[in-house]
Scaffold this motif. Structure first.
Motif, PDB file in Angstrom:
ATOM      1  N   VAL A 146       0.830  -1.203   0.000  1.00 15.62           N
ATOM      2  CA  VAL A 146       0.000   0.000   0.000  1.00 15.62           C
ATOM      3  C   VAL A 146       0.867   1.256   0.000  1.00 15.62           C
ATOM      4  N   LEU A 147       1.959   1.234   0.794  1.00 11.99           N
ATOM      5  CA  LEU A 147       2.824   2.415   0.856  1.00 11.99           C
ATOM      6  C   LEU A 147       3.686   2.565  -0.386  1.00 11.99           C
ATOM      7  N   GLY A 148       4.106   1.442  -0.958  1.00 11.58           N
ATOM      8  CA  GLY A 148       5.036   1.538  -2.086  1.00 11.58           C
ATOM      9  C   GLY A 148       4.386   1.702  -3.436  1.00 11.58           C
ATOM     10  N   PHE A 149       3.110   1.357  -3.574  1.00 14.82           N
ATOM     11  CA  PHE A 149       2.463   1.440  -4.891  1.00 14.82           C
ATOM     12  C   PHE A 149       2.396   2.881  -5.409  1.00 14.82           C
ATOM     13  N   PRO A 150       1.968   3.881  -4.621  1.00 13.82           N
ATOM     14  CA  PRO A 150       1.970   5.270  -5.166  1.00 13.82           C
ATOM     15  C   PRO A 150       3.362   5.755  -5.536  1.00 13.82           C
ATOM     16  N   ILE A 151       4.363   5.390  -4.755  1.00 10.36           N
ATOM     17  CA  ILE A 151       5.735   5.829  -5.073  1.00 10.36           C
ATOM     18  C   ILE A 151       6.198   5.210  -6.380  1.00 10.36           C
ATOM     19  N   ALA A 209       5.666   7.216 -13.893  1.00 14.80           N
ATOM     20  CA  ALA A 209       5.173   8.386 -14.628  1.00 14.80           C
ATOM     21  C   ALA A 209       6.289   9.336 -14.998  1.00 14.80           C
ATOM     22  N   MET A 210       7.340   9.381 -14.169  1.00 16.01           N
ATOM     23  CA  MET A 210       8.477  10.261 -14.460  1.00 16.01           C
ATOM     24  C   MET A 210       9.424   9.627 -15.443  1.00 16.01           C
ATOM     25  N   GLY A 211       9.208   8.381 -15.825  1.00  9.95           N
ATOM     26  CA  GLY A 211      10.062   7.710 -16.788  1.00  9.95           C
ATOM     27  C   GLY A 211      11.325   7.140 -16.203  1.00  9.95           C
ATOM     28  N   LEU A 212      11.362   6.958 -14.888  1.00 10.70           N
ATOM     29  CA  LEU A 212      12.564   6.396 -14.256  1.00 10.70           C
ATOM     30  C   LEU A 212      12.487   4.883 -14.234  1.00 10.70           C
ATOM     31  N   MET A 246       4.318   4.179  -8.844  1.00 10.14           N
ATOM     32  CA  MET A 246       3.584   4.783  -9.957  1.00 10.14           C
ATOM     33  C   MET A 246       4.140   6.164 -10.313  1.00 10.14           C
ATOM     34  N   LYS A 247       4.585   6.930  -9.329  1.00  8.86           N
ATOM     35  CA  LYS A 247       5.187   8.237  -9.619  1.00  8.86           C
ATOM     36  C   LYS A 247       6.499   8.078 -10.377  1.00  8.86           C
TER      37      LYS A 247
END
Length: 301
Positions: A287-292, A298-301, A294-295
């Motif tokens: 739960v804590l790592g999924f948003p990170i 999205a930044m292409g890293l 996804m960001k």
């Protein structure tokens, strides 16, 4: 369809013969089973306790299997099963053969259920039936062991309170039999009250009070109860007053109950460690790592 594809007359006769033999065998087996079911003797349970609900649901097939298992059960195995029945408080409700037959009946029910599920899911039926039979047998044995452990915990939990009640009755002027009767009448429902009822029943049947108490210690097979019975019998033989003896036993049992509660409280964090590591921590990190994650994506890293 040409003539060469038709079965030969000899093959047709062989098929018919095999089908006739199979039908005759099935009819004979059904007749034998029906006769054994019809001739199943009626069980006189006038002086027996009612079987528990888990066994009563399959009581009819259990009795039928027990009739066949009883002559095959060796004396040593019968005595071992009877000892386990005493610990579970079922020795006046179920015989050793019925206990073993119930395990077989639950295993057969598990095999039938697994075979039906396997046939619907198009998986090997025989292997699934064997797994279902094993699971059913383990379920029946696990239920029995859980019942014995729960009965032991409940009995040890009630013992200090019942001892205090008996002590008050004796200090008020009653004898031990009267105090036991008051404990049965006023005490909490549970396995300890049932065992005290059996002690009073043995005394009314003609056994001496010391023998009835010794049988109580043998049935329960617990150090606290054995110590209590020994102290009561020794005090009666020496002419001592039972009040101080029972009060000391009650205080000791209460201290042992507090020690068991402390031990269970100290074991709780250790028992919770595996569920935390295996189930709770991975979900939390997900739960804590999924948003990170996804960001970062999205930044292409």
């Amino acid at each position: 369809m040409n003539a060469s594809s038709l079965p030969a007359p000899a093959d047709t006769a062989s098929i018919m013969l095999v089908a006739l033999l199979a039908g005759t065998s099935a009819a004979a087996l059904a007749a034998v089973l029906a006769h054994s079911l019809i001739t199943l003797p009626q069980e006189d349970r006038t002086w027996l306790d009612r079987p528990p609900r888990f066994m009563h649901a399959l009581w009819w097939p259990t009795r039928w299997i027990a009739q066949a298992v009883d002559p095959l059960l060796p004396a040593r195995g019968r005595e071992r099963l009877l000892t386990r029945l005493r610990l579970a408080g079922l020795d006046y409700a179920v015989s050793p053969a019925q206990l073993l037959a119930h395990r077989i009946a639950v295993g057969g029910l598990g095999a039938l259920f697994a075979a039906l599920v396997a046939h619907g899911w198009q998986v090997p039926v025989l292997a699934s039936a064997l797994v279902g039979a094993l699971a059913g047998s383990l379920l029946a044995w696990s239920w029995f062991n859980d019942r014995a452990r729960a009965r032991r915990r409940h009995l040890l939990k009630q013992l200090p309170f019942v001892l205090d009640l008996i002590t008050l009755c004796i200090e008020a002027g009653l004898n031990l039999n009267g105090a036991l009767q008051q404990a049965v009448a006023k005490g909490p429902a549970g396995p300890l009250r049932d065992e005290l009822q059996r002690v009073l029943r043995d005394v009314r049947a003609g056994k001496s009070r010391a023998e009835a108490l010794r049988r109580l210690a043998v049935r329960i097979d617990e150090t606290a109860v054995t110590s209590l019975v020994s102290a009561i019998i020794q005090a009666e033989n020496m002419g001592m007053s039972l009040g101080p003896v029972l009060r000391a036993q009650g205080e000791q049992r209460r201290g042992e109950r507090f020690a068991r509660a402390e031990k269970a409280a100290m074991e709780a964090p250790v028992k919770m460690l595996l569920p935390l590591i295996a189930f709770i921590f991975p979900c939390t990190f997900l739960v804590l790592g999924f948003p990170i994650a996804m960001k970062f994506l999205a930044m292409g890293l």
